[in-house]
Design a protein around this motif. Sequence first.
Motif, PDB file in Angstrom:
ATOM      1  N   GLU A 141     -30.898 -33.094  37.457  1.00  0.00           N
ATOM      2  CA  GLU A 141     -31.583 -33.736  36.328  1.00  0.00           C
ATOM      3  C   GLU A 141     -32.379 -32.727  35.505  1.00  0.00           C
ATOM      4  O   GLU A 141     -32.380 -32.784  34.273  1.00  0.00           O
TER       5      GLU A 141
ATOM      6  N   THR B 250     -26.905 -38.733  44.290  1.00  0.00           N
ATOM      7  CA  THR B 250     -27.218 -39.167  42.921  1.00  0.00           C
ATOM      8  C   THR B 250     -27.311 -40.683  42.756  1.00  0.00           C
ATOM      9  O   THR B 250     -27.817 -41.156  41.738  1.00  0.00           O
TER      10      THR B 250
ATOM     11  N   HIS C 191     -30.399 -30.732  32.985  1.00  0.00           N
ATOM     12  CA  HIS C 191     -30.082 -31.408  31.727  1.00  0.00           C
ATOM     13  C   HIS C 191     -31.195 -31.255  30.696  1.00  0.00           C
ATOM     14  O   HIS C 191     -30.981 -31.495  29.513  1.00  0.00           O
TER      15      HIS C 191
ATOM     16  N   LYS D  22     -30.468 -34.155  43.414  1.00  0.00           N
ATOM     17  CA  LYS D  22     -30.599 -34.976  42.212  1.00  0.00           C
ATOM     18  C   LYS D  22     -31.652 -34.408  41.273  1.00  0.00           C
ATOM     19  O   LYS D  22     -31.433 -34.335  40.050  1.00  0.00           O
ATOM     20  N   GLU D  23     -32.803 -34.011  41.821  1.00  0.00           N
ATOM     21  CA  GLU D  23     -33.879 -33.475  40.990  1.00  0.00           C
ATOM     22  C   GLU D  23     -33.439 -32.214  40.260  1.00  0.00           C
ATOM     23  O   GLU D  23     -33.732 -32.027  39.070  1.00  0.00           O
TER      24      GLU D  23
END
Length: 503
Positions: free
Chosen positions: A253, A20, A256, A249-250
Motif C-alpha cells: 500500500e 491482502t 502506491h 499489505k502495508e
Amino acid sequence: MTSSFKNIFDLGLLFERVQTENIFPDNKTFPDCIAKDSLDVINEAFLHEKDAEDFDLKAFVMKHFDLPINRTATYESDKNHTIDQHLQTLWAVLTREPEQENSSLIPLPNPYIVPGGRFGEVYYWDSYFTMLGLHASGRIDMIESMVENFSYLIDKIGHIPNGNRSYYVGRSQPPFYSLMVKLLSDEKGLGVLVKHLPYLKKEYDFWMNGKEKLTAENNALHRVVLMQNGAILNRFWDENNTPRPESFKEDVELSHQSTQEASVLFRNLRAAAESGWDFSSRWFKETDSFASIHTTDIIPIDLNCLLFHLEDTISAAYSLLDDNDEATKYQRWAQNRKEAIQHYLWSESEGFYFDYDFVENQPKTHWTLAAAFPLYFKIAELTKVQKIAEHIEGKFLKSGGLLTTIARTGQQWDSPNGWAPLQWIAYKGLLNYKFDDLANKIRQNWLQLNLRVYEQTGKMTEKYNVVDEGLLAGGGEYPNQDGFGWTNGVYLAMSQKVLSLEC
C-alpha cells in the motif's frame, strides 16, 4: 512428498491473497502459521479449489494451517504482586525451549527469552536489554544460553538475523552481540572473549562485507560506505527488495503512495526494520512523509558506535591471545571509525550528533536520541557532552522519560513515545560523563511511568507515551505489545542501580 517450498511466503498467489484480503488482522500471523502438510500439497489444493464458486479462503487456511500460539496472551498478572515480583514471574512466561515446527521458525539449540505479545521468537537487539534484567535477576545461565544461540546463528547463517524467523534472514538488527559477550565475560572471566572471538570476527565480516570493493565511483555496497575523505562507515541494509512478508499489505500500500521505485522503497523499509527503529521520521527525507523513506542513504550514529565497540572488543580478544598485530589492526579500525563519527556526525553549530546523508553529502536535520550512543561508548569528547546533555534535557526529557525524536508524526519511533533501550543508553551515557543529576532524573521519570502503568494495567509494555502519561503509546503497524522483554530488563537494571555494568 518433499516440499520444494521453503516458506509460506514463497506460496505466491495464496500468500498474497491471504495477506491482502484481511484474513488475519495482523500480517505477521500467516507467515508464522504451522503447516499441517507439505506446502507443495497445500498449494496444489489451493490452485485446484480457488476458482470454485463456494471457495472460502479463510476456511481453506484454517483447514491447512495451525495458528501460531501467543503464549503471553493467556497470561494474567497477579494483581497482588509487586512490580518486582511480576517481573521475576515473567521470566518463565517469556522463556521458550528449543523446538522444531513446520513453520518459519529457525530452531535454536538452547532456551531463550522472547519479547512477548506478537513477538514469539527471539529478537537480536531486544535481547541485550533483556539480558540486563537477567543479570539483575542473577540469571547468568540464561544470558549464556542466549549468547550461545546467537553464536549458533552467526555460525549457521553468517550473521544474527533480525529474529529467528526465515523471513528475517535478509537483515540483521543493531549489532549488540559484542556487548552481550562482554556482559557474560564480566561474570565468567575474560576467557569468554577468547572463546567467542571467531563469532565476533564473523559478525564483523558480515557488517563489513564488500569493503574491499568500494571505489569513489561505487562508494556503497551492502552495509559499507566509502566516505569522501576515505573513511569507511556503515549503513543499514537488507539483501532483499520485496515487501516484508510480515508486513506485506502495508508495504504494498505504501508503494502506491511513493514516487520511489517499488524495489527501492521496499529495501528502504527493510533497512529501517534492520535499524530497529521501524518506523521513525529519522529515516524520511520529509519529516511527515513515510513514502519519502531513504534509510539506505543514511549513515546512522548508533550503528557506527556499535561497530566501534565490536572492533574494540575484537582487538581486546586478540590482546588476550598476545596477537599484537591483529589487536593493533582492529584498534586502528576502531580509532578510524571514532574519528569519522566525529567528522561526519557531529554538528558544532548545533552541539549535537546527527545522522548523515552520504548521497546528498550533508547531515540530516532530525533530532534523535541516537545522539546518546557516543556517550554510552565513551567516544564523545567531554567538551561536547555538556551541549548534548543540555539538548537532551531541554528537548527530549519529559515527565515520563525521554522522547525518541522530537517530531510528532504518528510513527512509533517518534514523539510522544519513549522506549526502554534508549532510556538505558542515555542514562548510562550521561553517568559515564558524571552528569549524574540528569541521568537520575531520566531514571526516576522512566521507572515511575513503568510503575504507574503496571499498577493501572498489570502490564509491562513495549513502549510508553512519555508526554501524556494518561495515554498509552501508539503509532506503528500493530498495537502496543505486552510482555515485554526489554522493558522488563531495563526496569530491573535501573531499579537495582546496576551501575557496574560496563559497555
